[in-house]
Design a protein around this motif. Structure first.
Motif, PDB file in Angstrom:
ATOM      1  N   MET A 122     -12.026 -27.235  -9.500  1.00 10.31           N
ATOM      2  CA  MET A 122     -12.036 -25.839  -9.068  1.00 10.31           C
ATOM      3  C   MET A 122     -11.044 -25.653  -7.913  1.00 10.31           C
ATOM      4  N   GLY A 123     -10.229 -24.604  -7.987  1.00 16.76           N
ATOM      5  CA  GLY A 123      -9.214 -24.357  -6.985  1.00 16.76           C
ATOM      6  C   GLY A 123      -9.808 -23.932  -5.654  1.00 16.76           C
ATOM      7  N   LYS A 124      -8.961 -23.937  -4.658  1.00 15.69           N
ATOM      8  CA  LYS A 124      -9.387 -23.541  -3.321  1.00 15.69           C
ATOM      9  C   LYS A 124      -9.812 -22.078  -3.313  1.00 15.69           C
ATOM     10  N   VAL A 125     -10.906 -21.796  -2.655  1.00 16.90           N
ATOM     11  CA  VAL A 125     -11.412 -20.429  -2.573  1.00 16.90           C
ATOM     12  C   VAL A 125     -10.491 -19.606  -1.685  1.00 16.90           C
ATOM     13  N   SER A 126     -10.241 -18.372  -2.058  1.00 19.80           N
ATOM     14  CA  SER A 126      -9.340 -17.506  -1.316  1.00 19.80           C
ATOM     15  C   SER A 126      -9.840 -17.216   0.098  1.00 19.80           C
ATOM     16  N   THR A 127      -8.903 -17.158   1.029  1.00 17.80           N
ATOM     17  CA  THR A 127      -9.216 -16.792   2.406  1.00 17.80           C
ATOM     18  C   THR A 127      -9.903 -15.431   2.461  1.00 17.80           C
ATOM     19  N   PHE A 128      -9.565 -14.569   1.530  1.00 17.10           N
ATOM     20  CA  PHE A 128     -10.080 -13.205   1.552  1.00 17.10           C
ATOM     21  C   PHE A 128     -11.404 -13.042   0.797  1.00 17.10           C
ATOM     22  N   SER A 129     -11.951 -14.145   0.336  1.00 16.91           N
ATOM     23  CA  SER A 129     -13.259 -14.114  -0.308  1.00 16.91           C
ATOM     24  C   SER A 129     -14.354 -14.091   0.745  1.00 16.91           C
ATOM     25  N   PRO A 130     -15.279 -13.126   0.690  1.00 15.24           N
ATOM     26  CA  PRO A 130     -16.381 -13.087   1.653  1.00 15.24           C
ATOM     27  C   PRO A 130     -17.176 -14.389   1.678  1.00 15.24           C
ATOM     28  N   GLU A 131     -17.289 -15.038   0.500  1.00 14.17           N
ATOM     29  CA  GLU A 131     -18.020 -16.299   0.440  1.00 14.17           C
ATOM     30  C   GLU A 131     -17.304 -17.381   1.247  1.00 14.17           C
ATOM     31  N   GLN A 132     -15.974 -17.418   1.142  1.00 19.13           N
ATOM     32  CA  GLN A 132     -15.188 -18.386   1.904  1.00 19.13           C
ATOM     33  C   GLN A 132     -15.288 -18.099   3.400  1.00 19.13           C
ATOM     34  N   GLN A 133     -15.210 -16.833   3.762  1.00 21.15           N
ATOM     35  CA  GLN A 133     -15.240 -16.447   5.166  1.00 21.15           C
ATOM     36  C   GLN A 133     -16.577 -16.756   5.834  1.00 21.15           C
ATOM     37  N   VAL A 173      -8.039 -15.225  10.018  1.00 24.99           N
ATOM     38  CA  VAL A 173      -6.915 -14.720   9.219  1.00 24.99           C
ATOM     39  C   VAL A 173      -7.223 -13.331   8.680  1.00 24.99           C
ATOM     40  N   ALA A 174      -8.427 -13.129   8.186  1.00 26.15           N
ATOM     41  CA  ALA A 174      -8.821 -11.818   7.666  1.00 26.15           C
ATOM     42  C   ALA A 174      -8.811 -10.766   8.777  1.00 26.15           C
ATOM     43  N   ALA A 175      -9.249 -11.164   9.968  1.00 30.20           N
ATOM     44  CA  ALA A 175      -9.251 -10.234  11.101  1.00 30.20           C
ATOM     45  C   ALA A 175      -7.830  -9.846  11.488  1.00 30.20           C
ATOM     46  N   LEU A 176      -6.911 -10.812  11.478  1.00 33.19           N
ATOM     47  CA  LEU A 176      -5.511 -10.524  11.779  1.00 33.19           C
ATOM     48  C   LEU A 176      -4.921  -9.583  10.724  1.00 33.19           C
ATOM     49  N   GLU A 177      -5.337  -9.768   9.483  1.00 35.41           N
ATOM     50  CA  GLU A 177      -4.851  -8.891   8.413  1.00 35.41           C
ATOM     51  C   GLU A 177      -5.346  -7.464   8.617  1.00 35.41           C
ATOM     52  N   ARG A 178      -6.581  -7.313   9.092  1.00 30.53           N
ATOM     53  CA  ARG A 178      -7.113  -5.972   9.373  1.00 30.53           C
ATOM     54  C   ARG A 178      -6.334  -5.317  10.517  1.00 30.53           C
ATOM     55  N   LEU A 179      -5.991  -6.114  11.525  1.00 33.68           N
ATOM     56  CA  LEU A 179      -5.216  -5.585  12.649  1.00 33.68           C
ATOM     57  C   LEU A 179      -3.818  -5.160  12.194  1.00 33.68           C
ATOM     58  N   SER A 180      -3.228  -5.949  11.290  1.00 34.75           N
ATOM     59  CA  SER A 180      -1.898  -5.581  10.794  1.00 34.75           C
ATOM     60  C   SER A 180      -1.971  -4.280   9.995  1.00 34.75           C
ATOM     61  N   GLU A 181      -3.095  -4.067   9.319  1.00 27.96           N
ATOM     62  CA  GLU A 181      -3.286  -2.811   8.587  1.00 27.96           C
ATOM     63  C   GLU A 181      -3.354  -1.639   9.561  1.00 27.96           C
ATOM     64  N   ALA A 182      -4.052  -1.826  10.670  1.00 37.83           N
ATOM     65  CA  ALA A 182      -4.148  -0.768  11.674  1.00 37.83           C
ATOM     66  C   ALA A 182      -2.765  -0.448  12.230  1.00 37.83           C
ATOM     67  N   PHE A 183      -1.968  -1.476  12.471  1.00 36.13           N
ATOM     68  CA  PHE A 183      -0.608  -1.289  12.971  1.00 36.13           C
ATOM     69  C   PHE A 183       0.213  -0.480  11.976  1.00 36.13           C
ATOM     70  N   ARG A 184       0.103  -0.835  10.690  1.00 34.83           N
ATOM     71  CA  ARG A 184       0.861  -0.125   9.655  1.00 34.83           C
ATOM     72  C   ARG A 184       0.431   1.328   9.545  1.00 34.83           C
ATOM     73  N   VAL A 185      -0.870   1.570   9.625  1.00 32.26           N
ATOM     74  CA  VAL A 185      -1.385   2.941   9.530  1.00 32.26           C
ATOM     75  C   VAL A 185      -0.840   3.796  10.665  1.00 32.26           C
ATOM     76  N   LEU A 186      -0.904   3.270  11.883  1.00 32.95           N
ATOM     77  CA  LEU A 186      -0.413   4.015  13.039  1.00 32.95           C
ATOM     78  C   LEU A 186       1.091   4.271  12.935  1.00 32.95           C
ATOM     79  N   LEU A 187       1.802   3.284  12.453  1.00 34.30           N
ATOM     80  CA  LEU A 187       3.250   3.412  12.304  1.00 34.30           C
ATOM     81  C   LEU A 187       3.602   4.454  11.248  1.00 34.30           C
ATOM     82  N   TRP A 188       2.899   4.432  10.128  1.00 33.95           N
ATOM     83  CA  TRP A 188       3.149   5.400   9.062  1.00 33.95           C
ATOM     84  C   TRP A 188       2.802   6.819   9.507  1.00 33.95           C
ATOM     85  N   GLN A 189       1.720   6.960  10.232  1.00 33.06           N
ATOM     86  CA  GLN A 189       1.339   8.287  10.717  1.00 33.06           C
ATOM     87  C   GLN A 189       2.422   8.872  11.614  1.00 33.06           C
TER      88      GLN A 189
END
Length: 204
Positions: free
Chosen positions: A1-12, A21-37
């Motif tokens: 069985m392959g490695k479980v994804s970082t973004f899987s709630p079970e893995q987290q 890593v997931a938290a950093l991804e959420r922060l990058s999303e916030a940065f992108r949203v603010l930039l796009w706005q």
């Protein structure tokens, strides 16, 4: 069985590094949203806002397409397209180098400086959030984030940043120490982009 994804709630659930890593991804999303706005509000693209902000604060010798491409980890073609659009909007002009006629520095005109000062505020909500963290913990967070950035630099995923950990004047012999300033640095004193920066010889 392959490695479980970082973004899987079970893995987290049982893996702290995955949660980070997931938290950093959420922060990058916030940065992108603010930039796009902000981009939508002023009829600009996100990279155009970043270019304007960069040109507002960096010295003339660093206001080149090559420097911008390195700083933002983008191709020269992508940066050139953004610069051309800003030229058409009459926010900046090109200034030929005195020593090399093939090279140009980018200069914001009056209207460009005015719009840059407005759009650079897009990250204020993030800064306000960080300001809610106790000052001592902000220093710890800064050091940890810089360590992550340094590791990505070492893996050549991102370009070498002009920060303490990549600088020949920095050492850990006396804690965080800068030989230019001749002083030990607190965590909060570490710099992500320093005017004294000189790349380590092994990285040159």
């Amino acid at each position: 069985m392959g490695k479980v994804s970082t973004f899987s709630p079970e893995q987290q659930a049982d893996n702290t590094s995955s949660k980070v890593v997931a938290a950093l991804e959420r922060l990058s999303e916030a940065f992108r949203v603010l930039l796009w706005q902000e981009a939508t509000q002023y009829g600009l693209s996100p990279i155009q806002i970043q270019v304007l902000t960069y040109l507002l604060h960096y010295p003339e010798e660093k206001r080149t397409v090559t420097s911008l491409a390195s700083y933002f980890n983008m191709t020269k073609a992508t940066i050139s397209d953004a610069v051309k659009s800003l030229e058409q909007k009459k926010y900046l002009v090109r200034k030929a180098s005195v020593t090399d006629t093939r090279s140009h520095s980018l200069q914001l005109v009056k209207e460009g400086k005015a719009i840059a000062k407005k759009v650079e505020r897009f990250a204020q909500p993030l800064e306000d959030s960080v300001a809610q963290v106790p000052v001592k913990e902000q220093g710890v967070l800064l050091e940890q984030l810089m360590q992550l950035i340094y590791q990505l630099n070492q893996q050549e995923i991102t370009t070498t940043q002009h920060m303490c950990f990549n600088c020949q004047y920095y050492s850990l012999k006396k804690g965080h120490y800068c030989s230019v300033m001749k002083s030990t640095l607190k965590q909060a004193d570490l710099r992500l982009d320093c005017t004294h920066f000189d790349v380590r010889m092994e990285e040159a």
